[in-house]
Design a protein around this motif. Structure first.
Motif, PDB file in Angstrom:
ATOM      1  N   GLU A 144       0.813  -1.204   0.000  1.00 47.24           N
ATOM      2  CA  GLU A 144       0.000   0.000   0.000  1.00 47.24           C
ATOM      3  C   GLU A 144       0.851   1.259   0.000  1.00 47.24           C
ATOM      4  N   ASP A 145       2.024   1.214   0.659  1.00 46.75           N
ATOM      5  CA  ASP A 145       2.904   2.380   0.633  1.00 46.75           C
ATOM      6  C   ASP A 145       3.332   2.697  -0.794  1.00 46.75           C
ATOM      7  N   ASP A 146       3.648   1.656  -1.566  1.00 48.73           N
ATOM      8  CA  ASP A 146       4.029   1.869  -2.968  1.00 48.73           C
ATOM      9  C   ASP A 146       2.886   2.479  -3.760  1.00 48.73           C
ATOM     10  N   LEU A 147       1.684   1.979  -3.534  1.00 45.40           N
ATOM     11  CA  LEU A 147       0.536   2.471  -4.287  1.00 45.40           C
ATOM     12  C   LEU A 147       0.231   3.929  -3.954  1.00 45.40           C
ATOM     13  N   THR A 148       0.322   4.267  -2.646  1.00 49.94           N
ATOM     14  CA  THR A 148       0.084   5.660  -2.238  1.00 49.94           C
ATOM     15  C   THR A 148       1.139   6.583  -2.840  1.00 49.94           C
ATOM     16  N   ALA A 149       2.392   6.144  -2.822  1.00 48.35           N
ATOM     17  CA  ALA A 149       3.465   6.946  -3.405  1.00 48.35           C
ATOM     18  C   ALA A 149       3.287   7.098  -4.911  1.00 48.35           C
ATOM     19  N   TRP A 150       2.738   6.089  -5.561  1.00 51.84           N
ATOM     20  CA  TRP A 150       2.490   6.173  -7.000  1.00 51.84           C
ATOM     21  C   TRP A 150       1.433   7.234  -7.299  1.00 51.84           C
ATOM     22  N   VAL A 151       0.374   7.269  -6.470  1.00 53.28           N
ATOM     23  CA  VAL A 151      -0.666   8.288  -6.643  1.00 53.28           C
ATOM     24  C   VAL A 151      -0.080   9.679  -6.466  1.00 53.28           C
ATOM     25  N   ASP A 152       0.812   9.828  -5.475  1.00 52.83           N
ATOM     26  CA  ASP A 152       1.403  11.140  -5.180  1.00 52.83           C
ATOM     27  C   ASP A 152       2.609  11.464  -6.058  1.00 52.83           C
ATOM     28  N   ASP A 153       2.973  10.534  -6.951  1.00 51.74           N
ATOM     29  CA  ASP A 153       4.106  10.741  -7.865  1.00 51.74           C
ATOM     30  C   ASP A 153       5.409  10.932  -7.084  1.00 51.74           C
ATOM     31  N   ARG A 154       5.606  10.042  -6.090  1.00 51.72           N
ATOM     32  CA  ARG A 154       6.797  10.146  -5.253  1.00 51.72           C
ATOM     33  C   ARG A 154       7.721   8.947  -5.413  1.00 51.72           C
ATOM     34  N   LEU A 155       7.474   8.070  -6.367  1.00 50.77           N
ATOM     35  CA  LEU A 155       8.295   6.877  -6.544  1.00 50.77           C
ATOM     36  C   LEU A 155       9.526   7.166  -7.416  1.00 50.77           C
ATOM     37  N   ALA A 156      10.629   6.512  -7.027  1.00 51.15           N
ATOM     38  CA  ALA A 156      11.814   6.563  -7.900  1.00 51.15           C
ATOM     39  C   ALA A 156      11.499   5.809  -9.195  1.00 51.15           C
ATOM     40  N   ALA A 157      12.248   6.100 -10.251  1.00 51.49           N
ATOM     41  CA  ALA A 157      11.953   5.529 -11.576  1.00 51.49           C
ATOM     42  C   ALA A 157      11.945   4.010 -11.543  1.00 51.49           C
ATOM     43  N   GLU A 158      12.936   3.404 -10.872  1.00 54.15           N
ATOM     44  CA  GLU A 158      13.016   1.945 -10.853  1.00 54.15           C
ATOM     45  C   GLU A 158      11.810   1.331 -10.147  1.00 54.15           C
ATOM     46  N   ARG A 159      11.452   1.924  -9.014  1.00 51.93           N
ATOM     47  CA  ARG A 159      10.323   1.376  -8.260  1.00 51.93           C
ATOM     48  C   ARG A 159       9.002   1.654  -8.975  1.00 51.93           C
ATOM     49  N   ARG A 160       8.955   2.778  -9.690  1.00 53.76           N
ATOM     50  CA  ARG A 160       7.730   3.132 -10.394  1.00 53.76           C
ATOM     51  C   ARG A 160       7.425   2.102 -11.487  1.00 53.76           C
ATOM     52  N   SER A 161       8.461   1.646 -12.167  1.00 49.88           N
ATOM     53  CA  SER A 161       8.254   0.660 -13.228  1.00 49.88           C
ATOM     54  C   SER A 161       7.738  -0.654 -12.658  1.00 49.88           C
TER      55      SER A 161
END
Length: 255
Positions: free
Chosen positions: A7-24
């Motif tokens: 869920e932390d990853d998903l929330t960060a994805w919504v907020d556009d806070r993920l690093a490029a590698e993790r975003r992919s």
């Protein structure tokens, strides 16, 4: 090994806070879970709408009163800590005093004529309605009752004659009160009306004028003379109770 998407990853994805590698990694996960992807895109749309709605407010300059310099100056002008402590203590004292005042006005009287009347009312409700044994000693044991009660109370007692008022003596007993033993005398009148007289020594209000009171379905007349208190109790519909009380007082004065 790739860390599972949480869920932390998903929330960060919504907020556009993920690093490029993790975003992919997250986007590959969303491609495999379209229902979650739809929920997150809805959250993104809500976020964008809120940002657009409050954009004008966010672009306004910070009010002077909310700047750090203004807040610090306000704190310096505030009253010292000792003043606040004194104010709190005063509020506590006022609250306690007010509460105690309400307590003394709402609690039943603990002494004097008021307490005597309350005790008489209690005893009347317990014994006057008893059809089996309302008295410990009946009308034929009047002298024994007077002798016994006088010793227990520590003062000479007498049984008033209320025949002129239409009541005959039915018996009596000693009853317990917070102020020691008291004598309860019972009288029967017409239409099965029962009257009671409670008497005991008084610690305060040793001489007090007659006071008429009513407590629910009973009425009372109470007074004190030369250190002995009296309270006459009868049903609320009884007439002439003040006259009966005056007759008892006059007889007690000559005893």
């Amino acid at each position: 090994m790739t860390t599972p998407v949480g869920e932390d990853d998903l929330t960060a994805w919504v907020d556009d806070r993920l690093a490029a590698e993790r975003r992919s990694v997250v986007e590959r996960y969303l491609a495999d879970h379209p229902e979650i992807a739809a929920r997150l895109r809805q959250q993104q749309d809500q976020r964008s709408a809120l940002r657009s709605l409050f954009a004008p407010v966010a672009s306004e300059p910070l009010p002077a009163t909310m700047r750090i310099e203004a807040i610090a100056a306000s704190r310096r002008r505030a009253r010292p800590a000792w003043f606040q402590a004194v104010a709190a203590a005063l509020l506590l004292a006022v609250g306690f005093g007010g509460g105690w005042g309400v307590r003394t006005r709402t609690l039943p009287p603990q002494a004097g004529i008021g307490a005597l009347a309350r005790e008489a009312g209690y005893s009347y409700r317990v014994y006057a309605s008893d059809t089996q044994r309302p008295a410990e000693m009946g009308a034929g044991e009047k002298q024994q009752l007077v002798s016994w009660a006088s010793r227990r109370i520590g003062s000479k007692v007498a049984v008033p004659d209320l025949a002129a008022a239409g009541y005959h003596f039915a018996g009596g007993r000693l009853v317990a009160t917070p102020h020691g033993p008291a004598l309860l005398l019972l009288y029967d009148g017409a239409a099965r009306v029962r009257l009671a007289v409670l008497s005991r020594p008084m610690d305060i209000d040793k001489d007090a004028d007659m006071v008429s009171t009513r407590d629910g379905d009973v009425q009372q007349v109470s007074w004190a003379d030369h250190g002995i208190g009296f309270s006459v109790v009868a049903p609320g519909v009884t007439s002439g109770l003040q006259t009966i009380a005056a007759a008892i007082r006059d007889q007690a004065a000559t005893t």
